[in-house]
Design an enzyme around this catalytic site. Structure first.
Site, PDB file in Angstrom:
ATOM      1  N   GLU A  12      -3.275  -7.064  -4.719  1.00 33.27           N
ATOM      2  CA  GLU A  12      -3.545  -5.757  -4.089  1.00 33.27           C
ATOM      3  C   GLU A  12      -3.028  -5.721  -2.660  1.00 33.27           C
ATOM      4  OE1 GLU A  12      -7.745  -4.911  -4.512  1.00 33.27           O
ATOM      5  OE2 GLU A  12      -7.638  -5.194  -6.672  1.00 33.27           O
ATOM      6  N   ARG A  61     -11.833  -8.173 -11.298  1.00 36.97           N
ATOM      7  CA  ARG A  61     -10.875  -8.655 -10.306  1.00 36.97           C
ATOM      8  C   ARG A  61      -9.512  -8.737 -10.987  1.00 36.97           C
ATOM      9  NH1 ARG A  61     -13.736  -7.353  -6.846  1.00 36.97           N
ATOM     10  NH2 ARG A  61     -14.672  -8.582  -5.178  1.00 36.97           N
ATOM     11  N   HIS A  89      -8.752   0.427  -6.653  1.00 35.43           N
ATOM     12  CA  HIS A  89      -9.980  -0.351  -6.386  1.00 35.43           C
ATOM     13  C   HIS A  89     -11.103   0.532  -5.819  1.00 35.43           C
ATOM     14  CE1 HIS A  89     -11.395  -4.734  -5.601  1.00 35.43           C
ATOM     15  NE2 HIS A  89     -12.423  -3.964  -5.893  1.00 35.43           N
TER      16      HIS A  89
END
Ligand code: GLV
Length: 315
Positions: free
Chosen positions: A263, A234, A281
């Site tokens: 993000e 993360r 991602h």
């Protein structure tokens, strides 16, 4: 039987949605971006279940807007986007999608390790801008993995699957985690020693209050100048501004990132650096795995609404 109703915050594979539609009334948010918080609160009001993604913040306000909510099924293994304590207090079951994505993320982690140490994205950028002058013995040399140390931060399912692939590349494995574990051919060590001695440091911890900015300026300064940082966990586990600074100062050789603090934004200083590989991602992003994740989320919803135990409740 009562017809339960489920809010799904993003399109899922049609085979998965069909299964859910056979079991409940489905309200599908079909927008291209994440559902806006206001709309989420409005549409969840009369729902019994929620199928959501890691881009949806499921806080106390969202849950309290839905008095009949029984289950929140996150289509992700990480569940830092959900206020689990509040769900527990409300008696709402929270589920995630472990196991089905482990191999996919482990493969992807190795893709990043190989790509950053062999300068793949840097080389491709150079070639595409027409700057390649031809083969040369000393051109764009990378770093060998054989005989080097891979330092894993976190040894859950994904960390173990990454470790299992290390012998194929001749790497020794060290790991740090809250608990010492039994794992063949991997040496347990403190976080500081791991940072000091690893040639590749790869992050596999969930995002919690303890792990937020675990990799900060101090941690980065401990790394070998020849080492690489890999993050498929993360974004907020790494202080992105500190990483950009450390890379500019050449405190480490490079970084490969799949996840970011905010993000889809990426720290602007990272965008200009050659020794960073940045991908959007994609860790679990294969058709097979994303379908399996959606399937598992739906299985969890169907189980809970049917009065059965969920398959994969969050711990
Ligand atoms: C993806 O990041 C996940 O947590 O599944």
């Amino acid at each position: 039987m009562t017809q339960f109703s489920v809010l799904v915050t993003r399109k899922l594979p049609s085979s998965v949605l069909d299964r859910l539609r056979a079991a409940a009334t489905v309200d599908l948010y079909a927008g291209d971006a994440a559902i806006a918080p206001q709309e989420l609160r409005a549409r969840i009001a009369d729902k019994d279940a929620l199928v959501c993604l890691l881009t949806d913040a499921i806080d106390a306000g969202v849950m309290d807007a839905a008095p009949s909510l029984k289950v929140i099924a996150n289509v992700a293994v990480g569940y830092n986007n959900i206020d689990v304590a509040h769900a527990r207090a409300r008696g709402i079951v929270v589920t995630n999608t472990p196991d089905v994505l482990t191999e996919s993320v482990a493969d992807f982690t190795w893709a990043l390790i190989l790509a950053i140490t062999r300068r793949l994205s840097e080389g491709e950028r150079l070639l595409r801008r027409g700057a390649w002058k031809g083969w040369a013995l000393d051109f764009m040399l990378g770093t060998e993995l054989k005989g080097k140390r891979l330092g894993l931060v976190g040894l859950g399912r994904i960390g173990r699957a990454v470790a299992a692939r290390a012998p194929a590349f001749g790497m020794r494995v060290a790991y740090t985690s809250r608990r010492e574990a039994t794992i063949a051919n991997a040496e347990f060590m403190s976080f500081d020693r791991l940072l000091n001695t690893s040639d590749v440091v790869s992050l596999h911890v969930p995002l919690t209050e303890e792990t937020r900015h675990l990799v900060d300026k101090k941690a980065l300064a401990r790394m070998k100048r020849s080492a690489y940082l890999i993050n498929t966990a993360r974004g907020p586990v790494v202080d992105e501004a500190a990483l950009a600074w450390a890379l500019q100062q050449h405190l480490l050789a490079g970084a490969a990132l799949d996840v970011y603090e905010n993000e889809p934004a990426v720290h602007p200083d990272l965008l200009g650096l050659e020794n960073v590989l940045l991908v959007p991602h994609l860790g679990s992003g294969t058709t097979e795995t994303r379908t399996a994740m959606a399937d598992l989320a739906i299985d969890n919803v169907i189980a809970v609404l049917g009065g059965r135990a969920p398959l994969t409740p969050v711990p």
